[in-house]
Design a protein around this motif. Sequence first.
Motif, mmCIF file in Angstrom:
data_model
loop_
_atom_site.group_PDB
_atom_site.id
_atom_site.type_symbol
_atom_site.label_atom_id
_atom_site.label_comp_id
_atom_site.label_asym_id
_atom_site.label_seq_id
_atom_site.Cartn_x
_atom_site.Cartn_y
_atom_site.Cartn_z
ATOM 1 N N GLN B 91 0.846 -1.204 -0.085
ATOM 2 C CA GLN B 91 0.134 0.085 -0.081
ATOM 3 C C GLN B 91 0.872 1.225 0.159
ATOM 4 N N LYS B 92 2.400 1.064 0.532
ATOM 5 C CA LYS B 92 2.740 2.319 0.810
ATOM 6 C C LYS B 92 3.329 2.983 -0.606
ATOM 7 N N TRP B 93 3.573 1.987 -1.588
ATOM 8 C CA TRP B 93 4.062 2.698 -2.753
ATOM 9 C C TRP B 93 2.787 3.179 -3.571
ATOM 10 N N ALA B 94 1.595 2.481 -3.534
ATOM 11 C CA ALA B 94 0.475 3.114 -4.078
ATOM 12 C C ALA B 94 0.049 4.473 -3.622
ATOM 13 N N VAL B 95 0.412 4.471 -2.248
ATOM 14 C CA VAL B 95 0.066 6.032 -1.720
ATOM 15 C C VAL B 95 1.000 7.075 -2.185
ATOM 16 N N ILE B 96 2.312 6.380 -2.146
ATOM 17 C CA ILE B 96 3.254 7.618 -2.649
ATOM 18 C C ILE B 96 3.072 7.818 -4.160
ATOM 19 N N VAL B 97 2.734 7.196 -4.954
ATOM 20 C CA VAL B 97 2.177 7.253 -6.249
ATOM 21 C C VAL B 97 1.049 8.143 -6.589
ATOM 22 N N LEU B 98 -0.031 7.851 -5.908
ATOM 23 C CA LEU B 98 -1.395 8.286 -6.055
ATOM 24 C C LEU B 98 -1.690 9.540 -5.347
ATOM 25 N N ALA B 99 -1.047 9.707 -4.162
ATOM 26 C CA ALA B 99 -1.251 11.131 -3.374
ATOM 27 C C ALA B 99 -1.035 12.448 -4.204
ATOM 28 N N PRO B 100 0.436 12.358 -4.594
ATOM 29 C CA PRO B 100 0.641 13.615 -5.486
ATOM 30 C C PRO B 100 -0.283 13.773 -6.540
ATOM 31 N N ILE B 101 -0.781 12.633 -7.277
ATOM 32 C CA ILE B 101 -1.660 12.824 -8.437
ATOM 33 C C ILE B 101 -3.119 13.323 -7.836
ATOM 34 N N MET B 102 -3.483 13.107 -6.643
ATOM 35 C CA MET B 102 -4.699 13.577 -6.008
ATOM 36 C C MET B 102 -4.421 14.857 -5.744
ATOM 37 N N LEU B 103 -3.376 15.219 -5.143
ATOM 38 C CA LEU B 103 -3.127 16.881 -4.735
ATOM 39 C C LEU B 103 -3.021 17.893 -6.098
ATOM 40 N N ALA B 104 -2.413 17.104 -7.052
ATOM 41 C CA ALA B 104 -2.115 17.793 -8.359
ATOM 42 C C ALA B 104 -3.661 18.361 -9.110
ATOM 43 N N GLU B 105 -4.563 17.151 -8.678
ATOM 44 C CA GLU B 105 -5.999 17.235 -9.198
ATOM 45 C C GLU B 105 -6.636 18.353 -8.678
ATOM 46 N N ILE B 106 -6.534 18.057 -6.985
ATOM 47 C CA ILE B 106 -7.249 19.110 -6.139
ATOM 48 C C ILE B 106 -6.979 20.820 -6.771
ATOM 49 N N ILE B 107 -5.411 20.748 -6.864
ATOM 50 C CA ILE B 107 -4.967 22.187 -6.992
ATOM 51 C C ILE B 107 -5.267 22.351 -8.442
ATOM 52 N N PHE B 108 -5.306 21.711 -9.285
ATOM 53 C CA PHE B 108 -5.867 22.106 -10.745
ATOM 54 C C PHE B 108 -7.227 22.676 -10.725
ATOM 55 N N VAL B 109 -8.048 21.780 -10.040
ATOM 56 C CA VAL B 109 -9.584 22.333 -9.950
ATOM 57 C C VAL B 109 -9.594 23.746 -9.320
ATOM 58 N N VAL B 110 -9.016 23.890 -8.088
ATOM 59 C CA VAL B 110 -8.880 24.953 -7.142
ATOM 60 C C VAL B 110 -8.493 26.141 -8.081
ATOM 61 N N THR B 111 -7.362 26.143 -8.783
ATOM 62 C CA THR B 111 -6.923 27.070 -9.374
ATOM 63 C C THR B 111 -7.706 27.766 -10.855
ATOM 64 N N ALA B 112 -8.578 26.393 -11.271
ATOM 65 C CA ALA B 112 -9.114 26.722 -12.427
ATOM 66 C C ALA B 112 -10.404 27.605 -12.328
ATOM 67 N N VAL B 113 -11.116 27.407 -11.176
ATOM 68 C CA VAL B 113 -12.238 28.076 -10.756
ATOM 69 C C VAL B 113 -12.201 29.412 -10.270
ATOM 70 N N THR B 114 -13.152 30.249 -10.923
ATOM 71 C CA THR B 114 -13.006 31.619 -10.471
ATOM 72 C C THR B 114 -13.828 31.815 -9.431
ATOM 73 N N TRP B 115 -13.470 32.086 -8.073
ATOM 74 C CA TRP B 115 -14.237 32.302 -7.040
ATOM 75 C C TRP B 115 -14.932 33.808 -6.569
ATOM 76 N N ALA B 116 -16.221 33.644 -6.505
ATOM 77 C CA ALA B 116 -16.785 34.971 -6.574
ATOM 78 C C ALA B 116 -17.265 35.220 -5.103
ATOM 79 N N SER B 117 -17.048 36.471 -4.448
ATOM 80 C CA SER B 117 -17.410 36.863 -3.140
ATOM 81 C C SER B 117 -19.219 37.221 -3.005
ATOM 82 N N VAL B 118 -19.619 36.414 -1.982
ATOM 83 C CA VAL B 118 -21.036 36.671 -1.766
ATOM 84 C C VAL B 118 -21.326 38.016 -1.128
ATOM 85 N N ASN B 119 -20.243 38.349 -0.279
ATOM 86 C CA ASN B 119 -19.985 39.587 0.254
ATOM 87 C C ASN B 119 -21.225 39.947 1.265
ATOM 88 N N ASP B 120 -21.421 39.352 2.546
ATOM 89 C CA ASP B 120 -22.508 39.387 3.401
ATOM 90 C C ASP B 120 -22.468 40.534 4.245
#
Lengths: 101, 195
Positions: B91-120
């Motif tokens: 499992q260790k090697w699977a995690v070492i390979v897959l965790a950076p991929i998961m991180l890259a996916e999250i960072i890609f999505v987070v930076t691709a979306v434009t976040w608008a402020s509701v401003n309450d």
Amino acid sequence: MAIPIEWYLVLSAFLFVIGAAGVLMRRNLFIVLFSIELMMNAVNINLVGFSRLHENLIGQNFVLFTMTVAAAEAAIGLAIVTALYRNRRTLMVDMFDVMKG
Amino acid sequence: MVEKILFIVFAAFAVAGALGVITRSNIVHGLILLVFTFINVAGIFLLTQAHFLAVIQVLVYAGAILVLFAFVVMFLNLREFQQEEQFHRGQKWAVIVLAPIMLAEIIFVVTAVTWASVNDGFSPEAIAAQGGNVKVLGEQLFTKMLLPFEVASLILLVGMVGAILLAAKEDRESVCLREWDDDDGVTPSLVEREV
């Protein structure tokens, strides 16, 4: 707004992925519990960051409830750890295979 | 600008501490690194103008929860586990390979979306004008979030009862008591006795 929201989300992603990796690859039950706390902290950073972006306080209030749940989870988790240690004399998670999961 | 530099410093320390937690074999070292991570996250909260949460983070996480962990770590004798294999083998090697991929996916999505402020309307300046973070947060907690607040107290009660129930010794089957050994008179011995 001083710090962009993306920074919070990226930091939170880092902590969450590290926590998830810890849960999946460590054998020691204590480190698994630590990793769960790390993941909860990542969620808290997200909530606070969005609370700042949207300029309301619901996110910050919600973090208080997350911390409540984290405290209860830590107490019950540690109780389970002591019960498991008393019965099996080990803390390695792959030794707990009674249910053949 | 200073805020951004401080954010990067706190974030780097938090991530480094988290990496230390999941790689160290000594649990006490992991515990101390976890405290370090939590305190850096409290710094992030301060930079976000969440003053009350920063205090609570140090008080509850770095204080109460970590003391609970430290207590149990010292209560059980864990030195024997340091010599054992710390990672799952495959499992260790699977995690070492897959965790950076998961991180890259999250960072890609987070930076691709434009976040608008509701401003309450609760900007830091507006909150300061209304009496500060703690006052406004408390007012919201006891008006808007009153029902979740009561449910949280229930969760704490259930957690307390559950922890006592799980950690209590099952004294129905066997009880461990200290008995005086009659032969040599003075040495106390632990006897497992059926009741």
